[in-house]
Design a protein around this motif. Structure first.
Motif, PDB file in Angstrom:
ATOM      1  N   LYS A 120       0.738  -1.128   0.219  1.00  0.00           N
ATOM      2  CA  LYS A 120      -0.041  -0.045   0.220  1.00  0.00           C
ATOM      3  C   LYS A 120       0.721   1.222  -0.003  1.00  0.00           C
TER       4      LYS A 120
ATOM      5  N   HIS B  62       1.766   2.266  -3.499  1.00  0.00           N
ATOM      6  CA  HIS B  62       0.618   2.654  -4.303  1.00  0.00           C
ATOM      7  C   HIS B  62       0.313   3.972  -3.757  1.00  0.00           C
TER       8      HIS B  62
ATOM      9  N   VAL C 232      -6.425   6.409  -3.856  1.00  0.00           N
ATOM     10  CA  VAL C 232      -5.932   5.244  -3.436  1.00  0.00           C
ATOM     11  C   VAL C 232      -6.943   4.071  -2.987  1.00  0.00           C
TER      12      VAL C 232
END
Lengths: 192, 192
Positions: A2, A5, A31
């Motif tokens: 994450k 990202h 996101v």
DNA sequence: TTTCACCTTCCTAACGGTCGTTAGGATATA
DNA sequence: TATATCCTAACGACCGTTAGGAAGGTGAAA
């Protein structure tokens, strides 16, 4: 991951809106998380920004090395001219280049010092690398007019940056016509 | 006039901080008034920004015309090379050039269309003017290698913008060394 | 010459909104 | 049990903007 990202998304937002214009809410929204969740991965906006910059410069550096390695057996003119097409394609694929250019020219004032400490080594190594390339290739091809390879490298960098900013500003079409205009003249000045 | 004082101050703030980064409070503070007083002279931040841009482009345009008029009897190389020194001095005196460059490359997304409508005529007239200059001067001096004056003008603009952005980014010293590096090569490619 | 309405310029106060950030708790993973 | 990741709620600060009024100048009407 994450964190990655978030970082990738941040690069796009910082590129389009600038440091002050970009907002953590919108980055989080894209996101798919909430704003405070960013703080599980980054200390704050400054940290996210500098991480995005470091990541972008490192990626750019290794992509650059890969390009110059892949063309190392071609004639010097192909290498130098091909580089323009290479980064045009690179900057189409994602917004990393756009982000880098924006930060290079207009860093957030508060982070000017940190940004400079990332960029100066980057440009210096670029300059050194190019100088060496010109010197080594000229030993084989004897194609250059002057033996001041350092200045030739600097001039080349100036022209690439001029066309790069044009690419960022007004898009591929005007970039292409600028490149067609400037390269023959510049190469004629460079070669024997 | 107070409106003019506000505008001049705004140019500096927009140049240094960008559209989103600049704040009306700080502009007002530097002028010596309170934030809401700005609204007696401008409709809002957008209006102030676009007014500052229009003013800057008009001023730049007339300064440019004055420069090219003042050197009109010199040889072509002096005119072209002298232009670099001219805008270096111009951008030292105030932040107008810095503001123009920043807005050109990274306009506030919301005002992209309006900004483009200011800039495109500016660049086009610059390009036309230069093309004509090259053609007319070459008729007398017969100094240029190619007769594609339009492309030569475009190439020249690219080089000037490359060095200009360098001036903005890293200051006078690095600008000077870039100019010393790029001009001999470029001029060698341009001339007969 | 005085009066009155008008306009410009500036102010204080406050609006709603967004910003980056933190506290504190739920949930899952190791 | 400890740690990582996400959440809701809320913080204070600043943003651009508006309302409403004070001060001063201008110019026409009385």
């Amino acid at each position: 991951m994450k964190a990655d990202h978030i970082l990738q998304t941040a690069v796009g937002h910082f590129a389009k809106e600038g440091f002050e214009g970009a907002s953590l809410s919108k980055i989080a929204e894209e996101v798919g998380i909430k704003k405070p969740s960013i703080y599980a991965h980054y200390k704050g906006k400054d940290d996210l920004f500098l991480s995005a910059l470091q990541y972008s410069l490192n990626t750019q550096k290794s992509h650059l090395a890969a390009y110059f390695n892949s063309v190392r057996d071609e004639p010097l003119e192909s290498i130098l001219y091909g580089y323009f097409n290479w980064f045009a394609k690179e900057s189409q694929d994602n917004e990393r280049m756009n982000f880098i250019l924006r930060v290079a020219y207009f860093p957030p004032l508060r982070l000017e010092k940190e940004v400079g400490e990332f960029f100066n080594p980057f440009f210096d190594s670029m300059h050194r690398h190019l100088t060496r390339l010109l010197r080594e290739r000229d030993r084989q091809e004897k194609v250059l007019h002057s033996e001041d390879f350092s200045n030739a490298a600097l001039a080349y960098l100036t022209v690439t940056e001029g066309t790069m900013t044009e690419l960022v500003y007004s898009g591929m079409d005007r970039y292409e016509s600028r490149l067609q205009a400037v390269w023959p003249i510049f190469w004629r000045g460079l070669r024997k």
